[in-house]
Design an enzyme around this catalytic site. Sequence first.
Site, PDB file in Angstrom:
ATOM      1  CG  ASP A 284      -1.688   7.648  -0.153  1.00  0.00           C
ATOM      2  OD1 ASP A 284      -0.936   8.620  -0.268  1.00  0.00           O
ATOM      3  OD2 ASP A 284      -2.378   7.203  -1.090  1.00  0.00           O
TER       4      ASP A 284
ATOM      5  CG  ASP B 223      -1.652   1.272   1.418  1.00  0.00           C
ATOM      6  OD1 ASP B 223      -2.378   1.661   0.486  1.00  0.00           O
ATOM      7  OD2 ASP B 223      -1.514   1.906   2.484  1.00  0.00           O
TER       8      ASP B 223
ATOM      9  CG  ASP C 199      -1.958   2.943   6.352  1.00  0.00           C
ATOM     10  OD1 ASP C 199      -2.299   4.032   6.867  1.00  0.00           O
ATOM     11  OD2 ASP C 199      -2.263   2.630   5.197  1.00  0.00           O
TER      12      ASP C 199
END
Length: 219
Positions: A12, A10, A167
């Site tokens: 961001d 991922d 995240d």
Amino acid sequence: MTGLEAVLWDMDGTLIDSEPAWIRAQGVLAKRFGCKWTHADALALVGSTMEQTVRALQDAGVELDEVAVQSALQEDVLAEMHRGLVWRPGALEIMRELCRAGIRQAIVTTSPNTLAQVVVDALADEVTLATVITGDDVACGKPHPEPYLLAASRLGVDITHCVAIEDSPIGLTAAVASGACAIGVPHDTELEEAMDRTIWPTLARRGVRDLCELIGARE
């Protein structure tokens, strides 16, 4: 089990600390239209698709069409990224080590191509990415598993031989649903412990050996 074949990142909040830029951009747009928009509202969208973010802002009272909202957000975030990327602790170190080990890597993000390209360009001298999947490439974004499944398909690997690192709860849901070995590294939002994922407080001091051990434990 053939071992670790690819790591799917991922972007961001996982590779770069860009979520504050997204949160600020949302706040600026909401303020422009006198909308009520809280930090909690922004955090609830971490990991969401652009379409979901646009819809939430419109529902809050931003009186712009989808294209205009998306353009405003992207312009603000892109300007912030061009001022300098802030890498998440340990992310660059693991990426470099994976590159030296010859293990392929991909970015799998809900952000558009224009933003992902900034990160790709910043990595170019040290890390070569095998593919990049963005929100522009899929019909169904996270939490749907399509982005991760598309990445595995492009790489020609079995998704169960891949590690996916996220995240956010939304992103982690997508990683788990895809069948990848899912790792959650919480940043702006909390991640729930469960049998179908591994939670690391940070990527710092983690390396290829740790990733390979997780794949090996799935045998």
